[in-house]
Write an enzyme that holds these catalytic residues in place. Sequence first.
Site, mmCIF file in Angstrom:
data_model
loop_
_atom_site.group_PDB
_atom_site.id
_atom_site.type_symbol
_atom_site.label_atom_id
_atom_site.label_comp_id
_atom_site.label_asym_id
_atom_site.label_seq_id
_atom_site.Cartn_x
_atom_site.Cartn_y
_atom_site.Cartn_z
ATOM 1 C CE1 TYR A 179 -3.651 2.606 0.994
ATOM 2 C CE2 TYR A 179 -1.817 3.585 2.197
ATOM 3 C CZ TYR A 179 -3.093 3.677 1.652
ATOM 4 O OH TYR A 179 -3.788 4.861 1.771
ATOM 5 C CD GLU A 198 -5.375 4.777 -1.728
ATOM 6 O OE1 GLU A 198 -5.596 5.118 -0.555
ATOM 7 O OE2 GLU A 198 -6.236 4.270 -2.467
#
Length: 362
Positions: free
Chosen positions: A101, A184
């Site tokens: 992530y 992201e």
Amino acid sequence: MKFLEYEAKKIFGTYGIPVPRGVLISRAEDLEFGVAKDLGDAVVLKAQVDVGGRGKAGGILMADQDSMTVTARELFDREIKGVPVREMLIEERLPIEHEYYLSIAVDRSTKQALILFADAGGVEIETVAKENPDALRRASIPLLMHDLPAFMLRNLRGDAPREVSTIINRLYRVFCEKDAILAEINPLVSTPTGIVAADAKLIVDDNALSRQGITQNRDLTEREREAEKHGFSFVELDGEIGVIGNGAGLTMATLDLIEYYHGHAANFLDVGGGADKERVKHAVSLVAGVPTVKVIIVNLLGGITRCDEVAQGIVNAGVGQKIIVRLAGTNEEEGKALLAGRGYQMMDSMEEAVEAAVEALK
Ligand code: GDP
Ligand code: MN
């Protein structure tokens, strides 16, 4: 402004972040022309919808060259959390070894960029933070730097491959140069041939859009277009209580009170200053047209706006739902007299009006 995955990937790609090979289609039939035949046998079909948890909601399907067209048709026929699929990204299917992530966001409290990297990706970051806090690393950095210091990149990536450092640094450049509030990659994946951004999310600060040369062409709903025509500030929500106020502050306060009394607003509508009976009529009709609306609160303060005009507008709209009215200020008495005896519920305070609306739904 939030970019769809394929747009964000295009931008990330120009900054040297590896992204999967893929093509964008807007109808399953496009595939019959062989546009996706070079992606290898195994492919992923990804609905381009602005919806969180898209994969879990059925927005991502696996297929191969033979089943691709049928699968695409199936995905185009779906709604993902109520959002129709208008565009689809067909990508080579990555042989994923590990999911990471990575995100960079504006941290308002420190006025810096906050970089988060986790060894566990593919799930919501809140889940990682709760269930696997040791896997999550963070760093804060002023938004003026061009490159992240090497020690910071090393600390963030931990045991992940060295390429990850380069990718974090490149995403930071995207973040700064695009005036992003969020960039992201979840998941950032390792494959036998390297690290790839399997997903991409980019939100650019709306205040920077003209500087970035971006014109927003968001699809408005029919009702939002109607509201825009009348100059109302209008946002559709998903509760049952329709809300009409004058002034953003009063209208927001009404929404807050509805939450406080455990109700749910169906919309925000600010009619603006000096609303006459025509404007009020349009506002009431518009809100009454929201399918979830069961009861409507009209909370208006008379100033330049005259309460008798407001009352006339409400009467003229003649809608079916129960309307609870709170009027105060200029020509209040005339307004109340107009509404009296016509079945409208009148309240002196907004607390009472909201309580009555919540009660009416029971
Ligand atoms: P999201 O649900 O909108 O966040 O969509 P993502 O693009 O992040 O995909 C969700 C999940 O689908 C990923 O975490 C992966 O597990 C899986 N996935 C997406 N693309 C691929 C791929 O190319 N290969 C494989 N094996 N899985 C994929
Ligand atoms: Mn994702």
